[in-house]
Write a protein that holds these residues in place. Structure first.
Motif, PDB file in Angstrom:
ATOM      1  N   HIS A 220       0.923  -1.403   0.237  1.00  0.00           N
ATOM      2  CA  HIS A 220       0.119  -0.154   0.119  1.00  0.00           C
ATOM      3  C   HIS A 220       0.718   1.439   0.076  1.00  0.00           C
ATOM      4  N   GLN A 221       0.949   1.935  -0.550  1.00  0.00           N
ATOM      5  CA  GLN A 221       1.586   3.421  -1.121  1.00  0.00           C
ATOM      6  C   GLN A 221       3.122   3.195  -0.930  1.00  0.00           C
ATOM      7  N   GLY A 222       3.084   2.062  -1.714  1.00  0.00           N
ATOM      8  CA  GLY A 222       4.940   1.791  -1.997  1.00  0.00           C
ATOM      9  C   GLY A 222       5.629   1.116  -0.613  1.00  0.00           C
ATOM     10  N   ALA A 223       4.866   0.452   0.319  1.00  0.00           N
ATOM     11  CA  ALA A 223       5.358   0.403   1.586  1.00  0.00           C
ATOM     12  C   ALA A 223       4.744  -1.204   1.773  1.00  0.00           C
ATOM     13  N   ASP A 224       5.259  -2.173   2.277  1.00  0.00           N
ATOM     14  CA  ASP A 224       4.436  -3.659   2.615  1.00  0.00           C
ATOM     15  C   ASP A 224       3.600  -3.407   4.197  1.00  0.00           C
ATOM     16  N   LEU A 225       2.769  -3.543   3.397  1.00  0.00           N
ATOM     17  CA  LEU A 225       2.022  -3.325   4.786  1.00  0.00           C
ATOM     18  C   LEU A 225       1.121  -4.381   5.851  1.00  0.00           C
ATOM     19  N   VAL A 226       1.353  -5.996   5.097  1.00  0.00           N
ATOM     20  CA  VAL A 226       0.915  -6.798   6.466  1.00  0.00           C
ATOM     21  C   VAL A 226       1.224  -8.532   4.851  1.00  0.00           C
ATOM     22  N   SER A 227       1.627  -9.058   5.500  1.00  0.00           N
ATOM     23  CA  SER A 227       1.772 -11.017   5.572  1.00  0.00           C
ATOM     24  C   SER A 227       1.132 -11.640   6.437  1.00  0.00           C
ATOM     25  N   GLY A 228       0.619 -12.702   5.642  1.00  0.00           N
ATOM     26  CA  GLY A 228       0.156 -13.548   6.451  1.00  0.00           C
ATOM     27  C   GLY A 228      -0.125 -14.687   5.319  1.00  0.00           C
ATOM     28  N   THR A 229      -1.867 -15.643   6.041  1.00  0.00           N
ATOM     29  CA  THR A 229      -1.692 -16.256   4.748  1.00  0.00           C
ATOM     30  C   THR A 229      -2.745 -16.004   4.604  1.00  0.00           C
ATOM     31  N   SER A 231      -6.052 -16.493   4.683  1.00  0.00           N
ATOM     32  CA  SER A 231      -7.703 -16.394   5.570  1.00  0.00           C
ATOM     33  C   SER A 231      -6.949 -14.604   6.436  1.00  0.00           C
ATOM     34  N   GLU A 232      -5.595 -15.023   6.711  1.00  0.00           N
ATOM     35  CA  GLU A 232      -5.478 -14.249   7.593  1.00  0.00           C
ATOM     36  C   GLU A 232      -4.949 -12.630   7.188  1.00  0.00           C
ATOM     37  N   ILE A 233      -4.949 -12.661   5.809  1.00  0.00           N
ATOM     38  CA  ILE A 233      -5.149 -11.298   5.165  1.00  0.00           C
ATOM     39  C   ILE A 233      -6.809 -10.782   4.452  1.00  0.00           C
ATOM     40  N   ARG A 234      -7.720 -11.674   4.698  1.00  0.00           N
ATOM     41  CA  ARG A 234      -8.949 -11.663   4.152  1.00  0.00           C
ATOM     42  C   ARG A 234      -9.642 -10.830   5.322  1.00  0.00           C
ATOM     43  N   SER A 235      -9.168 -11.046   6.381  1.00  0.00           N
ATOM     44  CA  SER A 235      -9.844 -10.513   7.888  1.00  0.00           C
ATOM     45  C   SER A 235      -9.238  -9.503   8.609  1.00  0.00           C
ATOM     46  N   ASN A 236      -7.809  -8.818   7.699  1.00  0.00           N
ATOM     47  CA  ASN A 236      -7.127  -8.341   8.636  1.00  0.00           C
ATOM     48  C   ASN A 236      -7.568  -6.605   8.001  1.00  0.00           C
ATOM     49  N   PRO A 237      -8.143  -6.426   8.936  1.00  0.00           N
ATOM     50  CA  PRO A 237      -8.805  -4.329   9.047  1.00  0.00           C
ATOM     51  C   PRO A 237      -7.560  -3.459   7.974  1.00  0.00           C
ATOM     52  N   MET A 238      -6.218  -3.823   8.692  1.00  0.00           N
ATOM     53  CA  MET A 238      -5.520  -1.971   7.368  1.00  0.00           C
ATOM     54  C   MET A 238      -5.600  -3.165   5.879  1.00  0.00           C
ATOM     55  N   ASP A 241      -9.102  -1.346   4.223  1.00  0.00           N
ATOM     56  CA  ASP A 241      -9.344  -0.177   4.822  1.00  0.00           C
ATOM     57  C   ASP A 241      -8.287  -0.261   3.357  1.00  0.00           C
ATOM     58  N   ALA A 242      -7.273  -0.439   2.911  1.00  0.00           N
ATOM     59  CA  ALA A 242      -6.677  -0.157   2.310  1.00  0.00           C
ATOM     60  C   ALA A 242      -7.428   0.009   0.561  1.00  0.00           C
ATOM     61  N   TYR A 243      -8.047  -1.172   0.420  1.00  0.00           N
ATOM     62  CA  TYR A 243      -8.680  -1.546  -0.225  1.00  0.00           C
ATOM     63  C   TYR A 243      -9.769  -0.800  -0.482  1.00  0.00           C
ATOM     64  N   LEU A 244     -10.365  -1.281   0.586  1.00  0.00           N
ATOM     65  CA  LEU A 244     -11.489   0.067  -0.229  1.00  0.00           C
ATOM     66  C   LEU A 244     -11.683   2.034   0.038  1.00  0.00           C
ATOM     67  N   ASP A 252     -13.463  -4.277 -10.934  1.00  0.00           N
ATOM     68  CA  ASP A 252     -14.029  -5.371  -9.883  1.00  0.00           C
ATOM     69  C   ASP A 252     -13.598  -6.366  -9.625  1.00  0.00           C
ATOM     70  N   ASP A 253     -12.493  -6.771 -10.445  1.00  0.00           N
ATOM     71  CA  ASP A 253     -11.488  -7.939  -9.809  1.00  0.00           C
ATOM     72  C   ASP A 253     -11.216  -8.362  -8.332  1.00  0.00           C
ATOM     73  N   GLU A 254     -10.398  -6.751  -7.824  1.00  0.00           N
ATOM     74  CA  GLU A 254      -9.701  -6.688  -6.312  1.00  0.00           C
ATOM     75  C   GLU A 254     -10.936  -6.635  -5.543  1.00  0.00           C
ATOM     76  N   GLU A 255     -11.671  -8.044  -5.498  1.00  0.00           N
ATOM     77  CA  GLU A 255     -12.002  -7.573  -3.530  1.00  0.00           C
ATOM     78  C   GLU A 255     -11.818  -8.906  -2.482  1.00  0.00           C
ATOM     79  N   LEU A 256     -11.610  -8.307  -2.056  1.00  0.00           N
ATOM     80  CA  LEU A 256     -11.579  -9.676  -0.814  1.00  0.00           C
ATOM     81  C   LEU A 256     -11.931 -10.884  -0.047  1.00  0.00           C
ATOM     82  N   SER A 257     -13.508 -10.690  -1.127  1.00  0.00           N
ATOM     83  CA  SER A 257     -14.816 -11.779  -0.096  1.00  0.00           C
ATOM     84  C   SER A 257     -15.212 -12.483  -1.262  1.00  0.00           C
TER      85      SER A 257
END
Length: 257
Positions: A220-229, A231-238, A241-244, A252-257
């Motif tokens: 997000h904005q040129g930096a690594d925001l978070v890493s995980g599995t 399932s962890e990424i799907r539910s991560n609030p950060m 927020d970065a996508y929404l 339309d492809d960039e949906e996490l759910s």
């Protein structure tokens, strides 16, 4: 697991525009790692830094314990880092098979491969085997420029595979292709991974990434925001927020759910 590819605090600016800000990620040996983020988050710039097409302002890139931060693209390729592009890069005026024979010259570089007058029998066999693997062996004698967009994607994948890289960077492998081909590409990646190949994949198709990858890094904005599995990424609030909160409402492809 053993770290195969490591990016440590890489930054890159273009004039006054900061494209990457101390971005870090790693690809473990035998893994399928996803790299996602809103448009403009720096994903392709990071790919370009890893593969030598851009030189970072700071930070390091290490592959199998060797620093490749400022190595040329041909040197990075020769060391065992294969890469496809969002917009396919093939030699349109030569045949599909001839494209493959260029790629067999990993240690010589693509220019030497283009000017070679003859390929060995083993190189021809390997080239045809990989074309058959991706499903376009029957098109070997056609000019590469006559292929459809999806077929070009498959050729570029085969082109990388014939060089036998240790890690394969795929830039939007599912982009612009139909659902049937998306599923075929995913199956090819799983089969290759089962045989020991490691992958780093940039992709906007979230279903493709979440169903395929072991771990995912979000930019997000040129930096690594978070890493995980996944399932962890799907539910991560950060991540949500970065996508929404980004500027990708028309994607339309960039949906996490």
């Amino acid at each position: 697991m053993t770290t195969l590819l490591n990016v440590d605090r890489v930054s890159k600016s273009f004039g006054g525009l900061r494209a990457l800000t101390e971005c870090s990620l790693s690809v473990e040996m035998g893994s399928i790692t996803g790299l996602i983020g809103p448009n403009g988050s720096g994903k392709t710039t990071l790919f370009n830094v890893i593969t030598g097409y851009e030189k970072p302002d700071s930070g390091t890139v290490t592959f199998e314990g060797t620093e490749i931060t400022r190595a040329s693209p041909s040197r990075v390729f020769a060391l065992g880092v294969g890469r496809t592009f969002q917009i396919t890069r093939i030699f349109a005026r030569i045949t599909v098979l001839e494209n493959m024979l260029v790629a067999t010259q990993r240690d010589e570089g693509w220019l030497r491969g283009l000017t070679r007058s003859k390929s060995s029998k083993s190189e021809l066999v390997a080239a045809m085997e990989w074309l058959d693997f991706v499903g376009i062996g029957g098109l070997a004698s056609l000019p590469a420029g006559s292929l459809s967009f999806g077929q070009r994607k498959l050729l570029e994948l085969a082109y990388v595979l014939v060089a036998d890289p240790d890690v394969i960077l795929l830039d939007e492998p599912a982009g612009g292709v139909n659902l049937t081909l998306i599923n075929e590409i995913a199956d090819k990646i799983r089969a290759l991974n089962k045989d020991g190949k490691s992958f780093l994949i940039v992709e906007h198709n979230m279903e493709f990434v979440m169903n395929l990858c072991d771990r995912v890094t979000v930019m997000h904005q040129g930096a690594d925001l978070v890493s995980g599995t996944p399932s962890e990424i799907r539910s991560n609030p950060m991540v949500l927020d970065a996508y929404l909160g980004g500027n990708d409402d028309d994607d339309d492809d960039e949906e996490l759910s």
